[in-house]
Design an enzyme around this catalytic site. Structure first.
Site, PDB file in Angstrom:
ATOM      1  N   ASN A  11       0.870  -1.171   0.000  1.00  0.00           N
ATOM      2  CA  ASN A  11       0.000   0.000   0.000  1.00  0.00           C
ATOM      3  C   ASN A  11       0.908   1.222   0.000  1.00  0.00           C
ATOM      4  O   ASN A  11       1.524   1.529   1.008  1.00  0.00           O
ATOM      5  CB  ASN A  11      -0.899  -0.018   1.246  1.00  0.00           C
ATOM      6  CG  ASN A  11      -1.725   1.254   1.368  1.00  0.00           C
ATOM      7  OD1 ASN A  11      -1.763   2.074   0.448  1.00  0.00           O
ATOM      8  ND2 ASN A  11      -2.377   1.424   2.508  1.00  0.00           N
ATOM      9  N   TRP A  12       0.953   1.889  -1.140  1.00  0.00           N
ATOM     10  CA  TRP A  12       1.897   3.012  -1.277  1.00  0.00           C
ATOM     11  C   TRP A  12       1.354   4.329  -0.731  1.00  0.00           C
ATOM     12  O   TRP A  12       2.040   5.349  -0.789  1.00  0.00           O
ATOM     13  CB  TRP A  12       2.315   3.152  -2.748  1.00  0.00           C
ATOM     14  CG  TRP A  12       3.251   2.063  -3.193  1.00  0.00           C
ATOM     15  CD1 TRP A  12       3.819   1.097  -2.399  1.00  0.00           C
ATOM     16  CD2 TRP A  12       3.735   1.820  -4.516  1.00  0.00           C
ATOM     17  NE1 TRP A  12       4.622   0.276  -3.148  1.00  0.00           N
ATOM     18  CE2 TRP A  12       4.589   0.707  -4.454  1.00  0.00           C
ATOM     19  CE3 TRP A  12       3.513   2.438  -5.750  1.00  0.00           C
ATOM     20  CZ2 TRP A  12       5.240   0.189  -5.580  1.00  0.00           C
ATOM     21  CZ3 TRP A  12       4.164   1.932  -6.866  1.00  0.00           C
ATOM     22  CH2 TRP A  12       5.016   0.825  -6.783  1.00  0.00           C
ATOM     23  N   LYS A  13       0.102   4.303  -0.293  1.00  0.00           N
ATOM     24  CA  LYS A  13      -0.487   5.516   0.297  1.00  0.00           C
ATOM     25  C   LYS A  13      -0.232   6.710  -0.629  1.00  0.00           C
ATOM     26  O   LYS A  13      -0.335   6.568  -1.847  1.00  0.00           O
ATOM     27  CB  LYS A  13       0.070   5.711   1.708  1.00  0.00           C
ATOM     28  CG  LYS A  13      -0.085   4.420   2.543  1.00  0.00           C
ATOM     29  CD  LYS A  13       0.216   4.567   4.000  1.00  0.00           C
ATOM     30  CE  LYS A  13      -0.007   3.232   4.690  1.00  0.00           C
ATOM     31  NZ  LYS A  13       0.147   3.274   6.130  1.00  0.00           N
ATOM     32  N   HIS A  98      -9.283   1.512   4.789  1.00  0.00           N
ATOM     33  CA  HIS A  98      -8.018   1.638   5.516  1.00  0.00           C
ATOM     34  C   HIS A  98      -8.211   2.562   6.716  1.00  0.00           C
ATOM     35  O   HIS A  98      -8.979   3.527   6.657  1.00  0.00           O
ATOM     36  CB  HIS A  98      -6.931   2.189   4.585  1.00  0.00           C
ATOM     37  CG  HIS A  98      -5.572   2.085   5.178  1.00  0.00           C
ATOM     38  ND1 HIS A  98      -5.081   3.024   6.063  1.00  0.00           N
ATOM     39  CD2 HIS A  98      -4.615   1.134   5.060  1.00  0.00           C
ATOM     40  CE1 HIS A  98      -3.865   2.659   6.440  1.00  0.00           C
ATOM     41  NE2 HIS A  98      -3.558   1.510   5.851  1.00  0.00           N
ATOM     42  N   GLU A 100      -6.511   4.896   7.804  1.00  0.00           N
ATOM     43  CA  GLU A 100      -6.261   6.322   7.532  1.00  0.00           C
ATOM     44  C   GLU A 100      -7.487   6.970   6.891  1.00  0.00           C
ATOM     45  O   GLU A 100      -7.772   8.143   7.125  1.00  0.00           O
ATOM     46  CB  GLU A 100      -5.001   6.465   6.657  1.00  0.00           C
ATOM     47  CG  GLU A 100      -3.742   6.203   7.475  1.00  0.00           C
ATOM     48  CD  GLU A 100      -2.599   5.561   6.693  1.00  0.00           C
ATOM     49  OE1 GLU A 100      -2.589   5.619   5.457  1.00  0.00           O
ATOM     50  OE2 GLU A 100      -1.704   4.986   7.362  1.00  0.00           O
ATOM     51  N   GLU A 170      -5.377  -4.815  10.288  1.00  0.00           N
ATOM     52  CA  GLU A 170      -4.309  -3.856  10.545  1.00  0.00           C
ATOM     53  C   GLU A 170      -4.574  -3.143  11.868  1.00  0.00           C
ATOM     54  O   GLU A 170      -5.349  -2.166  11.906  1.00  0.00           O
ATOM     55  CB  GLU A 170      -4.244  -2.815   9.428  1.00  0.00           C
ATOM     56  CG  GLU A 170      -3.990  -3.394   8.067  1.00  0.00           C
ATOM     57  CD  GLU A 170      -3.385  -2.359   7.118  1.00  0.00           C
ATOM     58  OE1 GLU A 170      -2.310  -2.637   6.583  1.00  0.00           O
ATOM     59  OE2 GLU A 170      -3.970  -1.278   6.938  1.00  0.00           O
ATOM     60  N   GLY A 176       2.795   2.065  10.794  1.00  0.00           N
ATOM     61  CA  GLY A 176       3.787   3.127  10.702  1.00  0.00           C
ATOM     62  C   GLY A 176       4.492   3.439  12.010  1.00  0.00           C
ATOM     63  O   GLY A 176       5.169   4.452  12.139  1.00  0.00           O
ATOM     64  N   SER A 216       3.620  -2.442  10.195  1.00  0.00           N
ATOM     65  CA  SER A 216       5.069  -2.576  10.378  1.00  0.00           C
ATOM     66  C   SER A 216       5.621  -3.945   9.961  1.00  0.00           C
ATOM     67  O   SER A 216       6.518  -4.480  10.608  1.00  0.00           O
ATOM     68  CB  SER A 216       5.452  -2.255  11.834  1.00  0.00           C
ATOM     69  OG  SER A 216       5.051  -0.934  12.156  1.00  0.00           O
ATOM     70  N   GLY A 237       3.066  -1.172   4.257  1.00  0.00           N
ATOM     71  CA  GLY A 237       3.156   0.255   3.951  1.00  0.00           C
ATOM     72  C   GLY A 237       4.605   0.632   3.675  1.00  0.00           C
ATOM     73  O   GLY A 237       5.148   0.380   2.592  1.00  0.00           O
ATOM     74  N   GLY A 238       5.253   1.207   4.663  1.00  0.00           N
ATOM     75  CA  GLY A 238       6.613   1.740   4.511  1.00  0.00           C
ATOM     76  C   GLY A 238       7.587   0.817   3.794  1.00  0.00           C
ATOM     77  O   GLY A 238       8.302   1.248   2.880  1.00  0.00           O
TER      78      GLY A 238
END
Ligand code: 13P
Length: 254
Positions: A11-13, A98, A100, A170, A176, A216, A237-238
């Site tokens: 997920n590149w957000k 998600h 966010e 999640e 994150g 993470s 993510g990251g």
């Protein structure tokens, strides 16, 4: 015992423009790994990078996903995107719900349900995210919260088969933060979600749905997480933004 194919999804957000998306995918393809052989690989770029991403992924087993879909096909919904528009671009998956989106953009269980239904209607595989906040975990309401999110998010929607639905657990406190849920903590919730899916559509269906863990995920914690019986992949993510880390995760999951 059902064999569920592992899914490693990035997920590149709000990261990577079109050129960076193409560069990433070219590098991933050049890695020489038979992507998709032992696990399904997916990336979710931003809307403006989707078209370039789909083109760059052509001829590989990499799936491209959007990060949102509106429930109407068209209309006065500034800033939204519809299923037919995503179909035109050629993506196969869409991330829905998600944390966010829930936290910053007013996403609710009801809007999640409408978006999942739209995805199914337009033949897009929903990657349906849910998970508790730190306060909810500390208050002992994790199971109650994820059950509500699952039941209300799915509601009356009808994926024709279990392969057409991906759930991603999640825990918000792990996103994150570098703080991963322990394999035991994650497995406990995944097993619970599978039981709830069995209530929803029967054991056979539940046994085939892939439930991903997100929060993470990194190359060095992937193996342990993926070895849990009810964890069928990762929503990353990251660590999905760098080819080496993403490949490391794919490697460890395979
Ligand atoms: P991180 O892997 O950066 O914790 O993000 C997880 C996530 O939100 C994936 O959807």
């Amino acid at each position: 015992m059902f064999q569920r194919k592992i899914v490693i999804a990035g997920n590149w957000k709000m990261h990577k423009n079109a050129a960076e998306t193409v560069a990433f995918l070219e590098e991933l393809k050049k890695s020489g790994r038979d992507l998709g052989a032992s696990c399904e690989v997916m990336v979710a770029p931003t809307f403006t990078s989707l078209e370039a991403g789909v083109k760059a992924a052509k001829g590989s087993n990499i799936c491209v996903s959007a990060q949102n879909v509106h429930w109407e096909d068209k209309g006065a919904f500034t800033g939204e995107i519809s299923g037919p528009m995503l179909n035109e671009v050629g993506v196969t998956h869409v991330i829905i719900g998600h944390s966010e989106r829930r936290q910053y953009f007013g996403e609710t269980d009801l809007t999640v349900n409408k978006r999942i239904k739209a995805a199914i209607r337009h033949n897009l595989i929903p990657v349906f995210c849910l998970g508790e906040t730190l306060e909810e975990r500390e208050a002992g309401s994790t199971f109650q919260v994820v059950k509500r999110q699952l039941v209300e998010g799915l509601g009356d929607c009808a994926p024709e088969s279990a392969e057409k639905l991906i759930v991603a657990y999640e825990p918000v406190w792990a996103i994150g933060t570098g703080k991963t849920a322990s394999p035991e903590q994650a497995q406990e919730v995944h097993a619970f979600l599978r039981l709830e899916l069995a209530e929803y559509r029967g054991v056979d269906f539940a046994n085939k749905v892939r439930i991903l863990y997100g929060g993470s995920v990194k190359p060095d914690n992937t193996r342990e997480l993926m070895s849990c019986p009810d964890i069928d992949g990762g929503l990353v993510g990251g660590a999905s933004l760098k080819v080496d880390d993403f490949l490391g995760i794919i490697e460890q999951a395979s």
